[in-house]
Each structure stands twice: as C-alpha cells, then as structure tokens.
Design an enzyme around this catalytic site. Structure first.
Site, PDB file in Angstrom:
ATOM      1  N   LYS A   1      32.748  50.055  44.242  1.00 50.10           N
ATOM      2  CA  LYS A   1      33.917  49.730  43.408  1.00 50.10           C
ATOM      3  C   LYS A   1      33.686  48.385  42.714  1.00 50.10           C
ATOM      4  CE  LYS A   1      36.088  47.802  47.490  1.00 50.10           C
ATOM      5  NZ  LYS A   1      37.299  47.199  47.954  1.00 50.10           N
TER       6      LYS A   1
ATOM      7  N   ARG B   1      48.081  47.763  55.641  1.00 49.28           N
ATOM      8  CA  ARG B   1      47.947  47.691  54.187  1.00 49.28           C
ATOM      9  C   ARG B   1      48.059  49.100  53.616  1.00 49.28           C
ATOM     10  NH1 ARG B   1      42.321  45.707  51.438  1.00 49.28           N
ATOM     11  NH2 ARG B   1      41.684  47.728  52.256  1.00 49.28           N
TER      12      ARG B   1
ATOM     13  N   TYR C   1      35.685  17.752  30.430  1.00 48.55           N
ATOM     14  CA  TYR C   1      37.131  17.767  30.193  1.00 48.55           C
ATOM     15  C   TYR C   1      37.875  16.963  31.258  1.00 48.55           C
ATOM     16  CZ  TYR C   1      36.859  21.512  26.723  1.00 48.55           C
ATOM     17  OH  TYR C   1      36.597  22.257  25.598  1.00 48.55           O
TER      18      TYR C   1
ATOM     19  N   MET D   1      34.621  26.767  29.703  1.00 49.53           N
ATOM     20  CA  MET D   1      34.593  28.225  29.559  1.00 49.53           C
ATOM     21  C   MET D   1      33.163  28.759  29.497  1.00 49.53           C
ATOM     22  SD  MET D   1      36.385  30.667  26.701  1.00 49.53           S
ATOM     23  CE  MET D   1      38.040  30.096  26.961  1.00 49.53           C
TER      24      MET D   1
END
Ligand SMILES: Cc1ncc(COP(=O)(O)O)c(C=O)c1O
Length: 363
Positions: free
Chosen positions: A34, A129, A259, A307
């Site tokens: 998956k 779950r 940043y 990014m």
C-alpha cells in the site's frame, strides 16, 4: 540535465528481505504494498517480488493500479470496501476483501454476484481500530456462510498494536484472544478458517503468531520495525534517497542560514545547499543536526528545510565539492535514525516521498 534528486530502489535487497520473512517456512507471505509500496514505487517493488502469492493494499484504487500494471496475483483490500460497487469490482478482478464491520458484511450479503468471493474476516483482539469483536464474529461468519456469497476458504485475521515492543505482553494477549475465538468459530460452525496475524515485527519477534498468512510490510523495505533496531543487521535497506550539492559557500561566525534565520554559525562555516525539500517529502520539521551523508560522513542539517532545498554544515567534511552526492537515507544512514530527528518513524518518511522524486530500479 535533470534535477539530481532520486530514490534508488535495490531490488536484490527487496528479494533478500522477502526471503528473510519467509524463513520460518510457515504459511505464505503476502507483501504489503500500500501507499505506493511504502513510497518505493509499486511497479518496481511488485515486479521484483513477482513470485509472491498475493499482495496487500489499502483500497480498491491501489488494487486496480496493480491490475493496470499487469500483476495477476490476488490482492487483499485490507480496509475492505468503502462503497457497495467495489464488491463487484472485487469479484471481476480477483480481489480479496477484508470484512471488518457490519456495513461491509451487509453489502456483501446484498451484492449481485456471479460466483462466491474470498473474504478475510477482521477480528478485533484489542487494537480497537478495525474488526468485529469476539462475541459477534461467529454470527457474522455464519451469516456470510449461509448466504453462499463467500467461498469456503475464509481467513481469520487480526492486527497487533504493540508487536514492535518485545517487552509488551499485549501481543501475547492478542494471540490468546485470537486462538480462543478461532476455536469457538470452529466449534460453532464446523469450519476451519485459515489464520493471519503477523506484520513485520511479529514475523521477526513473535514466532507464536506465525500462521497460514504473514503480512510483511516495513521489513521488506529493509528497515527494522523495532524501537531498538533489533534484526536490522540482516535486513537490507531498499531505498537510497539521494541528491547533490548544488551550491557551496563560506559564511562568517554570526551569519545565519535559511528562512527565519533559525541557525546561526558559531564559527566560520562551509554550507552546502542540497536539492531536496519538503516538496519532495523530506520533512520540514527535521531538526537542526539531522544527519545527511556526504563523502561517507554524517553532516548536520542547519537552517529550515525549504520546499526544494536543504542546507548542511560541511565545515568538517574534507574535500567536499560542488556536485557531491548527498544521501538523505539509505543503507549507510538508516531511515529510522533520520526519523528520530524528525519526531516520527521511518514508515512516515518513506511513504511521504512525493511523486516528484523519480524511483529508479538499481538492479
Ligand atoms: C492490517 C495490516 N497488516 C499488515 C501491515 C504491515 O505492517 P508492517 O509494515 O509493520 O509490516 C499493516 C500496516 O499498516 C496493516 O495495516
């Protein structure tokens, strides 16, 4: 010229890890593929494991993708169906359905099928779950049997909450609960169900959980599922996530990097900029100090992850050059180690690698 950022996928390592999962010779191993095979690229992974008897995925979309790619094995939908139309899709495509709640069971009872389908009955042994509880599951199975909608080869399955912690006795309690319920189902219905309990951690650490079907995921990709790195010496990491140094500069003590200027140099420093960032799935919250492997040496991440780029302090890395390869994780730098600096686990880092990163089969 393309961006030098890629995930190399070692197919030999994948096969080695599947062989390790199969080592007990008990039952079958169904590779769990998956989330794009835990980020590794489902096409590369399934073709490397082409002899697997079946594959496990999360949804019908992932299962259909396997069919589009030409894989013929049965595919288990581990969350079962979300809508009734998926049951007919499962019938035509030889998908096996996990049935874990009454909604899904009722949809199967009502479906217009040409022939019976194979189901895995989900039992909740304590994770709370998914799955039926121990008291209701006998009736659920009986209803499905009576309907004639399922074939005779049903698998009883459960999932462990804490198998990655060998000191936690919850796994033994879940196994006991499973065995007791399985016996009760047999006594009431007269049918023997196949059994499936083990994920990677259970395959490696809880031998008493090995039954007809094992469901290895994370270990196939070569990383230890345990908190304490046990067994990782025999597993071979499959993915090397790499890029290159695209800029190098010397900054002065007191200068900041990136940043928000969160990192300040305490000495004259050499800073390498590497072409990978959170847009590629490298986590933005990776802490300063997260290791990046350059010239065989762990160099610390400094400044915020952007990014498309990160910055690394290479002051102590001799002979570093523009164009050098930087390894974000791989055989020499376990993804579990990187994950510790990101307050997450390797599962999240691997499955979070974005579509932007080409997956390149190595062998
Ligand atoms: C039901 C089920 N079985 C097996 C697995 C594989 O687990 P692992 O990757 O820890 O081997 C998962 C993973 O989430 C799962 O949900």
């Amino acid at each position: 010229m393309t961006r030098p950022t890629q995930a190399l996928i070692d197919r030999q390592a994948l096969r080695n890890n599947l062989t390790l999962a199969e080592r007990s010779k008990r039952g079958h191993c169904m590779p769990i593929v998956k989330a794009n095979a835990y980020g590794h690229g489902v096409d590369i992974v399934c073709s490397a494991l082409e002899h697997a008897p079946a594959f496990g995925v999360a949804s019908v979309n992932e299962a259909l993708e396997l069919r589009t790619l030409g894989f013929k094995q049965p595919v288990l939908l581990m969350e079962g169906t979300f809508t009734p139309d998926e049951i007919e899709l499962a019938e035509t495509n030889d998908f096996w359905l996990m049935v874990e709640n009454h909604n899904q069971k009722d949809q199967i009872l009502r479906a217009k099928l040409k022939h019976p389908i194979r189901v895995w009955l989900g039992l909740d042994t304590g994770m709370h779950r998914l799955g039926f509880d121990t008291l209701e599951i006998k009736q659920v199975y009986q209803d499905l049997l009576n309907s004639g909608q399922i074939d005779r080869l049903t698998v009883l399955a459960t999932h462990f909450a804490c198998a990655n912690d060998l000191s936690n006795d919850m796994t033994n309690r879940q196994i006991e609960c499973f065995d007791k319920t399985s016996r009760e189902i047999e006594l009431t219905t007269g049918h023997i169900l196949q059994q499936s309990l083990a994920n990677s951690a259970a395959i490696l650490g809880w031998e008493n959980s090995l039954r007809d079907w094992q469901r290895p995921g994370y270990m196939l990709y070569g990383n230890s599922p345990f908190c304490d790195e046990r067994s990782s010496e025999t597993l071979r990491p499959v993915m090397t996530l790499e890029s290159k140094i695209i800029s190098l500069r010397t900054i002065l003590a007191g200068d900041t990097v990136g940043y928000d200027a969160i990192w300040k140099a305490e000495r004259k420093s050499q800073i390498a900029t590497i072409s990978i960032g959170y847009g590629d799935g490298y986590p933005r919250h990776a802490k300063n100090g997260t290791p990046v492997m350059i010239r065989g040496q762990r160099c610390p991440l400094v400044g915020r992850v952007s990014m498309d780029m990160i910055t690394v302090d290479v002051t102590d890395c001799a002979f570093v050059q523009l164009g050098d390869t930087a390894i974000l994780w791989g055989p020499e730098l376990p993804v579990n180690e990187v994950a510790q600096y990101c307050e997450t686990n390797g599962y999240e880092l691997l499955s979070g690698i974005s579509f932007r990163i080409p997956r390149v089969a190595k062998n």
